[in-house]
Write a protein that holds these residues in place. Structure first.
Motif, PDB file in Angstrom:
ATOM      1  N   ASN A  50     -14.266   0.875  -0.794  1.00 40.03           N
ATOM      2  CA  ASN A  50     -14.637  -0.251  -1.658  1.00 40.03           C
ATOM      3  C   ASN A  50     -13.654  -1.418  -1.589  1.00 40.03           C
ATOM      4  O   ASN A  50     -13.343  -2.042  -2.601  1.00 40.03           O
ATOM      5  CB  ASN A  50     -14.744   0.212  -3.121  1.00 40.03           C
ATOM      6  N   GLY A  51     -13.115  -1.685  -0.431  1.00 41.24           N
ATOM      7  CA  GLY A  51     -12.235  -2.835  -0.300  1.00 41.24           C
ATOM      8  C   GLY A  51     -10.859  -2.616  -0.888  1.00 41.24           C
ATOM      9  O   GLY A  51     -10.163  -3.568  -1.235  1.00 41.24           O
ATOM     10  N   GLU A  52     -10.480  -1.356  -0.987  1.00 39.73           N
ATOM     11  CA  GLU A  52      -9.165  -1.045  -1.554  1.00 39.73           C
ATOM     12  C   GLU A  52      -8.510   0.071  -0.744  1.00 39.73           C
ATOM     13  O   GLU A  52      -9.190   0.917  -0.175  1.00 39.73           O
ATOM     14  CB  GLU A  52      -9.303  -0.519  -2.993  1.00 39.73           C
ATOM     15  N   VAL A  53      -7.181   0.049  -0.778  1.00 44.96           N
ATOM     16  CA  VAL A  53      -6.444   1.229  -0.312  1.00 44.96           C
ATOM     17  C   VAL A  53      -6.009   1.978  -1.567  1.00 44.96           C
ATOM     18  O   VAL A  53      -5.406   1.396  -2.467  1.00 44.96           O
ATOM     19  CB  VAL A  53      -5.199   0.841   0.516  1.00 44.96           C
ATOM     20  N   ARG A  54      -6.347   3.252  -1.606  1.00 39.36           N
ATOM     21  CA  ARG A  54      -6.018   4.034  -2.798  1.00 39.36           C
ATOM     22  C   ARG A  54      -4.932   5.040  -2.443  1.00 39.36           C
ATOM     23  O   ARG A  54      -5.058   5.814  -1.495  1.00 39.36           O
ATOM     24  CB  ARG A  54      -7.279   4.742  -3.308  1.00 39.36           C
ATOM     25  N   LEU A  55      -3.832   4.948  -3.169  1.00 39.70           N
ATOM     26  CA  LEU A  55      -2.750   5.932  -3.041  1.00 39.70           C
ATOM     27  C   LEU A  55      -2.730   6.700  -4.352  1.00 39.70           C
ATOM     28  O   LEU A  55      -2.408   6.139  -5.386  1.00 39.70           O
ATOM     29  CB  LEU A  55      -1.392   5.252  -2.870  1.00 39.70           C
ATOM     30  N   ALA A  56      -3.099   7.932  -4.307  1.00 36.35           N
ATOM     31  CA  ALA A  56      -3.188   8.733  -5.545  1.00 36.35           C
ATOM     32  C   ALA A  56      -3.901   7.928  -6.613  1.00 36.35           C
ATOM     33  O   ALA A  56      -5.081   7.597  -6.465  1.00 36.35           O
ATOM     34  CB  ALA A  56      -1.808   9.176  -5.994  1.00 36.35           C
ATOM     35  N   GLU A  57      -3.187   7.509  -7.672  1.00 36.34           N
ATOM     36  CA  GLU A  57      -3.850   6.867  -8.807  1.00 36.34           C
ATOM     37  C   GLU A  57      -3.908   5.345  -8.665  1.00 36.34           C
ATOM     38  O   GLU A  57      -4.581   4.687  -9.436  1.00 36.34           O
ATOM     39  CB  GLU A  57      -3.112   7.217 -10.123  1.00 36.34           C
ATOM     40  N   ILE A  58      -3.195   4.799  -7.703  1.00 35.84           N
ATOM     41  CA  ILE A  58      -3.095   3.340  -7.645  1.00 35.84           C
ATOM     42  C   ILE A  58      -4.002   2.791  -6.548  1.00 35.84           C
ATOM     43  O   ILE A  58      -4.020   3.316  -5.437  1.00 35.84           O
ATOM     44  CB  ILE A  58      -1.653   2.866  -7.345  1.00 35.84           C
ATOM     45  N   ALA A  59      -4.709   1.719  -6.887  1.00 35.90           N
ATOM     46  CA  ALA A  59      -5.577   1.075  -5.901  1.00 35.90           C
ATOM     47  C   ALA A  59      -5.019  -0.297  -5.569  1.00 35.90           C
ATOM     48  O   ALA A  59      -4.636  -1.056  -6.462  1.00 35.90           O
ATOM     49  CB  ALA A  59      -6.984   0.954  -6.445  1.00 35.90           C
ATOM     50  N   PHE A  60      -4.968  -0.588  -4.295  1.00 35.27           N
ATOM     51  CA  PHE A  60      -4.499  -1.893  -3.833  1.00 35.27           C
ATOM     52  C   PHE A  60      -5.665  -2.614  -3.157  1.00 35.27           C
ATOM     53  O   PHE A  60      -6.109  -2.189  -2.085  1.00 35.27           O
ATOM     54  CB  PHE A  60      -3.366  -1.737  -2.824  1.00 35.27           C
ATOM     55  N   PRO A  61      -6.166  -3.690  -3.773  1.00 35.28           N
ATOM     56  CA  PRO A  61      -7.256  -4.422  -3.117  1.00 35.28           C
ATOM     57  C   PRO A  61      -6.770  -4.990  -1.774  1.00 35.28           C
ATOM     58  O   PRO A  61      -5.601  -5.390  -1.664  1.00 35.28           O
ATOM     59  CB  PRO A  61      -7.571  -5.553  -4.104  1.00 35.28           C
ATOM     60  N   PHE A  62      -7.678  -4.993  -0.796  1.00 35.58           N
ATOM     61  CA  PHE A  62      -7.330  -5.534   0.528  1.00 35.58           C
ATOM     62  C   PHE A  62      -6.730  -6.930   0.409  1.00 35.58           C
ATOM     63  O   PHE A  62      -5.763  -7.273   1.075  1.00 35.58           O
ATOM     64  CB  PHE A  62      -8.566  -5.611   1.431  1.00 35.58           C
ATOM     65  N   SER A  63      -7.336  -7.752  -0.470  1.00 35.76           N
ATOM     66  CA  SER A  63      -6.895  -9.140  -0.572  1.00 35.76           C
ATOM     67  C   SER A  63      -5.421  -9.193  -0.970  1.00 35.76           C
ATOM     68  O   SER A  63      -4.637  -9.974  -0.414  1.00 35.76           O
ATOM     69  CB  SER A  63      -7.772  -9.895  -1.571  1.00 35.76           C
ATOM     70  N   ALA A  64      -5.038  -8.345  -1.902  1.00 36.36           N
ATOM     71  CA  ALA A  64      -3.645  -8.347  -2.354  1.00 36.36           C
ATOM     72  C   ALA A  64      -2.716  -7.894  -1.232  1.00 36.36           C
ATOM     73  O   ALA A  64      -1.620  -8.440  -1.047  1.00 36.36           O
ATOM     74  CB  ALA A  64      -3.501  -7.424  -3.565  1.00 36.36           C
ATOM     75  N   LEU A  65      -3.178  -6.919  -0.472  1.00 38.52           N
ATOM     76  CA  LEU A  65      -2.343  -6.414   0.626  1.00 38.52           C
ATOM     77  C   LEU A  65      -2.145  -7.495   1.688  1.00 38.52           C
ATOM     78  O   LEU A  65      -1.040  -7.676   2.207  1.00 38.52           O
ATOM     79  CB  LEU A  65      -2.996  -5.162   1.231  1.00 38.52           C
ATOM     80  N   VAL A  66      -3.231  -8.190   2.009  1.00 38.33           N
ATOM     81  CA  VAL A  66      -3.117  -9.236   3.034  1.00 38.33           C
ATOM     82  C   VAL A  66      -2.182 -10.326   2.545  1.00 38.33           C
ATOM     83  O   VAL A  66      -1.294 -10.800   3.274  1.00 38.33           O
ATOM     84  CB  VAL A  66      -4.505  -9.827   3.382  1.00 38.33           C
ATOM     85  N   ARG A  67      -2.342 -10.711   1.283  1.00 38.59           N
ATOM     86  CA  ARG A  67      -1.486 -11.782   0.756  1.00 38.59           C
ATOM     87  C   ARG A  67      -0.025 -11.322   0.695  1.00 38.59           C
ATOM     88  O   ARG A  67       0.883 -12.095   0.946  1.00 38.59           O
ATOM     89  CB  ARG A  67      -1.966 -12.221  -0.630  1.00 38.59           C
ATOM     90  N   HIS A  68       0.146 -10.064   0.396  1.00 36.24           N
ATOM     91  CA  HIS A  68       1.511  -9.550   0.305  1.00 36.24           C
ATOM     92  C   HIS A  68       2.230  -9.667   1.653  1.00 36.24           C
ATOM     93  O   HIS A  68       3.388 -10.047   1.729  1.00 36.24           O
ATOM     94  CB  HIS A  68       1.480  -8.083  -0.141  1.00 36.24           C
ATOM     95  N   VAL A  69       1.515  -9.355   2.707  1.00 40.14           N
ATOM     96  CA  VAL A  69       2.150  -9.384   4.032  1.00 40.14           C
ATOM     97  C   VAL A  69       2.148 -10.774   4.638  1.00 40.14           C
ATOM     98  O   VAL A  69       3.146 -11.233   5.189  1.00 40.14           O
ATOM     99  CB  VAL A  69       1.418  -8.446   5.020  1.00 40.14           C
ATOM    100  N   LYS A  70       1.001 -11.451   4.539  1.00 40.56           N
ATOM    101  CA  LYS A  70       0.827 -12.683   5.302  1.00 40.56           C
ATOM    102  C   LYS A  70       0.843 -13.942   4.434  1.00 40.56           C
ATOM    103  O   LYS A  70       0.755 -15.048   4.949  1.00 40.56           O
ATOM    104  CB  LYS A  70      -0.507 -12.623   6.069  1.00 40.56           C
ATOM    105  N   GLY A  71       0.893 -13.773   3.126  1.00 40.23           N
ATOM    106  CA  GLY A  71       0.881 -14.939   2.254  1.00 40.23           C
ATOM    107  C   GLY A  71      -0.515 -15.487   2.079  1.00 40.23           C
ATOM    108  O   GLY A  71      -1.472 -15.025   2.717  1.00 40.23           O
ATOM    109  N   ALA A  72      -0.626 -16.493   1.200  1.00 42.98           N
ATOM    110  CA  ALA A  72      -1.930 -17.096   0.944  1.00 42.98           C
ATOM    111  C   ALA A  72      -2.472 -17.692   2.239  1.00 42.98           C
ATOM    112  O   ALA A  72      -1.726 -18.357   2.967  1.00 42.98           O
ATOM    113  CB  ALA A  72      -1.814 -18.155  -0.133  1.00 42.98           C
TER     114      ALA A  72
END
Lengths: 914, 288
Positions: A721-743
């Motif tokens: 569903n557009g997220e990476v899920r680690l145990a209980e925490i979900a990271f939306p793809f958009s946040a991950l991309v922004r985290h690495v590559k910026g806006a």
């Protein structure tokens, strides 16, 4: 002359126009009104692709005058549905996958709509009657019948079936059922020039002179191109042997050879100008058959072909054996053991010769190219299977750096090998270069049949068997009629020669194959690349031998078929499929051993080919933007086979998103990563792996980022569903991309798949997989007329794992129907050097009414493929066993063995009379 | 297509006045436009007959049926005045081309083109139909079996227009049938055959009258007198029908070319004639 004022209702709106009396409705719609949903193909009112509804009744726009709509109501595909919703018929065709390339689809949908308006509950017979004037060359019609049935249910409103989710449909469906302008054929714009080609009326003639002055001064003509304009370019092209000139130089080598070309402001002016070009010919004796061309006294059709023409990787040069003949462009041989010793040790040795005629590809969208020459390079929009190969060849020919040569490939309106490698593109570029404007090079379907054909072949098999029913030795001699220019003929010949012994265990074997020049249309690739021709031979002969020896044909095959994991040839990929399982299944489904009605017979056959091409290189790039949007860049051309959908599904699977969340980028050599081409059922396996790798590269970056953000480097990660899920925490793809590559950033993953060269492999590289088709036919033969009716057909293919089962079935059904046409009636016929069957009026194409009464299609999914998830290629497989299965069934029905296709009523009648 | 003048008269008189030697009549257009595209017809004026209402009608007349020359194949195939009565004609109209073609092709066009393979010609000949031709001086009737002179040539005079086909009343105890055999080429009959049979009032096994017409096996569609003679007055059985088939085959004048040998075409005449006779016979007896 005077325009006629007309008023009519167009898709529910009143319209007025002034039209010339001679203006055809198709041109009026496409050119004047910009309604390009009405596709034109045959132009002789046979194929139905330009079907529109006039007062609700289907008519062909290609032979209706525009002013005939005066005072009447006209419905085109644009009139069905609206911006928000499709018409139920369009919806049903999309849901059921009642299309492949989509070029016939608007006409098909309108014909279906007219049927359902009149008859809300049609029987299968009603559907066949209503759609018999709409040719589909891709699907084999079964998915179309299913679509009409579903549309009927939707329209009746009772028992409404649940809608098929968008993620389970083809991604190109909405555009195709709406008739959107997605093809090269639709790229006509005001201000561009139209190009037309003057073709030779002679099979073989010397050109003494060309006078273009009258054509040049014809109103509207901008450029007339002759060979004199091509002195500064590398004039010859060809995928293997560079023997094909852009325009004929000193002589023409077949009826239809390109002699000159015109670019004009209108198609009419270009067409008229062609008739004003004066060419003086000195006719030469024409060599129309392989026998004539192989005669020791035959003159060479090509006086000289450069020996040092660059050859395809791994492709052997013309050898000494080929040089013995004036008209052989290529020779291939393979062997093992000692054939003569094997024959000496055999109980019986059988010798038979089998003929396969020339066949027309007839893709609904003709060959086309649009070219725009600029000072610093050029752009070509082409209906092709080989964007990068074409780009590279064009760049080389015109002396332009590759990066300045751009090839754009829209969706392709069907190809079965006819649009492989370079065809019209150099001529389009040369015409644009001379005219200084963008040129739309227009070919009629009649010309299409003069560009390339499926080669005729003659296959002589000598086969020795022992008394236990084991094959001992086989000697194959294959002659392929390559026509006037090589095209892919040598490669077809190589493959035919390699595959000619069949998937059997034979201790002693020898195979020789030759490509022969004749003064006929060049011959090249066609679905199966030489395999249908040799399967026709070996599977016919297996039955002949079994019958003569009193063995059961299925048992005889079972004794000799290669096992899974066994070697077809030393150094080749081991057989990855259980041939016996498929054969037994086909035999069971057709009712092998059951008692038959009078004059009925059943026959089985199986064929296989090393699949996926030998030197394929595919690369893919997946990009994810900072909103989580996914774009897939890959170079497989959507020719109708459903590659966009399959590739999107593979990427989606890896990224845990829905297939509809993956955007497949349009294809442009400026931005698409390199791919060798779309051929040999290779895409799902080879490009599929590249796409999988690219998607995994993105996935790995996402997971790594999530773990780093979540400070849990070892956490198990799932993507959904557009997220990476680690145990209980979900990271939306958009946040991950922004985290690495910026806006505004983009994560990119690349994947590449290469079939490595292997000096020990028989053809220079191991095949990625084995493509296998089994078939069984039940026929009835009318003893009075000889007519064959296929009552039932069973087709089985090995999908490995079906990425899109609906589409896999459609590919196989389409392949079957092409096989049926080639078994029973298709044939390109020549007389006195001229082609008698250039158009849809004279060349018989399979229609919906040609379908067998019953059809069974089975996909094996054993996960045994080399592609993603165990998938492997198919689509060529379905055509392989058809002609021999039918011939074997005919033999059982009436005791007549036909060894030259097609199996016509007349041939059977003659045989019965003996 | 080469430019041309277009005229769409509203009445027959107007149309006849426009049909000068430089003009060509337009019915469905399915053949005409192909010929014009391929420059096989050189006309500078096209006279469209589709706006003349009476030419498109199918109506009962004199116990039989009068079919306007502009009647569409599709209308012909669906007409309740024809179906059930003139089965041979219904069947032939339903196999001409595709549905797209049948929605534009007309009976008059099919006949006036004078193709030896025209599907509707043989049923009309078997049914004893006549063509109605009109020119400025009046109208005349030409039996359909005298309409064709050769490939593309009819008995119509310059300035004369085919306006209708008159099919006579179907007698009691009569039936007709149409058979065709299509090979290779898309929709063109290799051989077609229509049979009409009327049975004797006293003996339902005896043929009182027969007409057999063959298509695509000569320069024009043709009647086979010897087959008809063989049937007339005979009690129908396998032997008689076989003999009629033989007669038809020997009357046929098929060509021999790469599409099919003359002997095969002749054999198909024999087979189709036999089948058509049996079908017509069963219909005449009310069995089918």
């Amino acid at each position: 002359m005077n325009e006629i004022e007309i008023q009519f209702e167009l898709n529910g709106e009143t319209r007025g126009a002034g039209v010339a009396p001679e203006l055809l409705l198709a041109d009026f719609l496409r050119r004047d009104l910009g309604l390009k949903g009405t596709k034109t193909s045959c132009e002789v009112e046979v194929c139905g692709s330009c079907t529109v509804l006039l007062d609700g009744r289907p008519v062909s726009a290609c032979t209706t005058l525009a002013h005939e709509v005066n005072g009447r109501s006209l419905t085109t595909i644009e009139g069905l549905g609206n911006d928000d919703a499709l018409d139920p018929v369009q919806e049903a065709f999309w849901e059921e996958g009642g299309f492949e390339c989509g070029f016939c689809t608007p006409g098909m949908i309108l014909a279906a709509r007219a049927l359902l308006d009149e008859n809300p509950d049609p029987s299968e017979e009603d559907i066949k009657a209503a759609l018999d004037g709409n040719i589909c060359r891709c699907t084999g019609y079964l998915s179309i019948i299913r679509s009409v049935n579903r549309a009927a249910a939707l329209l009746r409103g009772r028992e409404t079936p649940a809608p098929r989710p968008l993620d389970e449909r083809r991604l190109d469906g909405a555009a195709k059922v709406r008739g959107e302008p997605v093809y090269t054929a639709d790229l006509t714009h005001p201000g561009m020039l139209y190009g037309r080609v003057l073709r030779s009326p002679h099979a073989h003639a010397r050109i003494l002179g060309i006078d273009t002055s009258a054509a040049e001064s014809h109103p509207g003509v901008v450029a007339v191109l002759t060979v004199a304009d091509l002195a500064d370019i590398a004039h010859y092209h060809g995928p293997l042997v560079k023997d094909t000139p852009v325009l004929a130089t000193d002589k023409v080598r077949y009826e239809g050879d390109a002699v000159a070309a015109v670019a004009a402001e209108t198609l009419e002016a270009a067409t008229a100008a062609l008739t004003l070009i004066r060419v003086e010919y000195e006719p030469l004796p024409a060599l129309m058959t392989m026998d004539e061309a192989l005669d020791p006294d035959a003159p060479p059709i090509h006086e000289s072909v450069s020996d040092d023409a660059p050859s395809f990787p791994g492709y052997p040069r013309v050898d000494d054996e080929a040089k013995k003949y004036a008209n052989v462009s290529f020779h291939y041989e393979r062997g093992k053991g000692d054939v003569d010793e094997g024959f000496a040790a055999s109980e019986r040795v059988f010798e038979h010769t089998f003929d396969f005629p020339k066949i027309a590809h007839y893709s609904m969208e003709p060959q086309l190219a649009v070219a725009e020459w600029r000072e610093d390079g050029f752009t070509v929009w082409a209906s092709t299977q080989h964007q990068f190969i074409v780009r590279n060849e064009l760049a080389e020919m015109f002396g332009v750096p590759r990066e300045s040569a751009r090839v754009v490939v829209p969706l392709v309106g069907g190809t079965y090998g006819n649009k492989n490698h370079t065809k019209l593109e150099p001529l389009a570029v040369a015409l644009s270069r001379k005219a200084g404007r963008r040129v739309f090079l227009h070919l009629s379907l009649e010309e299409e049949s003069r560009i390339v054909s499926k080669p005729a072949a003659r296959v002589r098999l000598r086969t020795g068997v022992d008394r236990d029913g084991k094959l001992v030795a086989r000697d194959c001699l294959v002659h392929v009629d390559g026509g006037a220019y090589s095209d892919s003929g040598p490669r077809v010949t190589q493959k035919a020669g390699y595959r000619a012994p069949g998937p059997y265990r034979i201790p002693h074997l020898r195979s020789h194959a030759y490509t022969v020049y004749t003064n006929t249309v060049p011959a090249g690739a066609f679905r199966g690349m030489g395999t249908p021709q040799v399967v026709w031979a070996y599977e016919s002969q297996m039955d002949i031998i079994a019958r003569e020896m009193g063995w059961d044909p299925v048992e005889f095959r079972l004794k000799n078929l290669l096992d899974k994991g066994e070697e077809f040839a030393p150094g080749e990929t081991l057989l990855d499929t259980d041939l016996k399982e498929g054969l037994l299944r086909a035999a069971r489904e057709i009712g092998w051993g059951q008692e038959l009605e009078p004059d009925c017979g059943i026959g089985v056959a199986c064929g296989c080919k090393d699949g996926g091409g030998n030197f394929k290189i595919s690369s893919a790039r997946v990009e994810m933007d900072d909103a989580g949007g996914i774009t897939l860049h890959e170079g497989t051309i959507e020719i109708g086979q459903g590659s966009h959908t399959a590739m999107a599904r593979i990427a989606a699977q890896e990224l845990g998103v829905r297939p509809t969340a993956v955007h497949v980028a349009s294809l442009d050599t400026d931005s698409t990563p390199f791919d060798m081409g779309t051929y040999a059922s290779s895409a799902t396996t080879v490009m599929g792996l590249a796409v999988q790798k690219a998607a995994r590269a993105v996935r790995d970056q996402l997971v790594e980022t999530a773990r780093s953000m979540g400070k849990s480097p070892d956490a198990a990660a799932t993507l959904a569903n557009g997220e990476v899920r680690l145990a209980e925490i979900a990271f939306p793809f958009s946040a991950l991309v922004r985290h690495v590559k910026g806006a505004g950033g983009v994560i990119t993953g690349e994947g590449r798949q290469v079939s490595e060269r292997d000096p020990d492999a028989p053809l220079g590289a191991k095949a990625p997989f084995w493509e296998v088709g089994w078939g069984a036919a039940k026929v009835h033969v009318d003893r009075d007329t000889g007519d064959v009716r296929v009552l039932k057909y069973v087709g089985i293919a090995d999908a490995g794992k079906a990425i899109n089962p609906q589409q896999c079935h459609t590919q196989e059904q389409g392949a079957f129907l092409q096989g049926l046409g080639q078994a029973l009636f298709e044939e390109t016929v020549y007389e006195n050097g001229l082609m008698l069957t250039p158009d849809a009026l004279t060349y018989r194409l399979p229609k919906i009414s040609d379908l067998p009464d019953e059809q069974v299609n089975i996909l094996f999914e054993n996960g045994n493929g080399a592609g993603p998830y165990g998938a492997k290629g198919l689509g060529e497989s379905g055509i392989l066993p058809v002609p021999s299965a039918i011939a074997n069934a005919v033999d059982q029905a009436v005791g007549v063995r036909i060894t030259d296709l097609p199996i016509t009523g007349e041939k059977i009648w003659r045989a019965l009379r003996k | 297509m080469r430019p041309f003048h277009y005229r769409a008269p509203r009445s027959l008189d107007e149309a006849l006045a426009l049909l000068t030697p430089q003009a060509v009549p337009l019915a469905g257009g399915t053949d005409l436009f192909l010929k014009m595209e391929r420059r096989q017809t050189q006309a500078d004026t096209v006279v469209d007959l589709k706006r003349i209402p009476e030419l498109g009608r199918i109506e009962a007349a004199d116990g039989g049926v009068r079919i306007g020359a502009l009647a569409l194949m599709d209308s012909l195939g669906a007409s309740s005045l024809i179906a059930g009565q003139y089965e041979a004609l219904t069947r032939s109209a339903r196999v001409v081309g595709s549905i797209q073609t049948r929605n534009r092709a007309t009976l008059g066009g099919n006949l006036a083109n004078a193709s030896p393979a025209a599907d509707t010609a043989t049923p009309l000949m078997a049914l004893g139909a006549s063509a109605e031709a009109a020119d400025a001086t009046g109208t005349r009737q030409v039996p359909v079996d005298q309409l064709f002179l050769g490939p593309g040539r009819t008995a119509l005079r310059d300035g004369e227009l085919l306006t209708a086909v008159l099919v006579p009343a179907l007698p009691a105890r009569a039936g007709s049938a149409f058979q065709r055999c299509v090979r290779t080429a898309m929709d063109i009959a290799l051989v077609n055959c229509a049979a009409f049979v009327r049975l004797d009032g006293d003996d339902p096994d005896t043929v009182a009258e027969a007409r057999i017409a063959l298509g695509a096996v000569g320069p024009t569609p043709l009647r086979t007198a010897s087959a008809e003679n063989c049937l007339t007055g005979a009690r129908l059985d396998e032997r008689v029908v076989e003999e009629a088939g033989e007669c038809a085959a020997s009357d046929a004048q098929p060509i021999d070319d790469v599409r099919a040998g003359a002997d095969y075409r002749r054999e198909m005449v024999r087979v189709l004639t036999r089948r058509a006779i049996w079908k017509a016979f069963r219909r005449a007896r009310g069995e089918a």
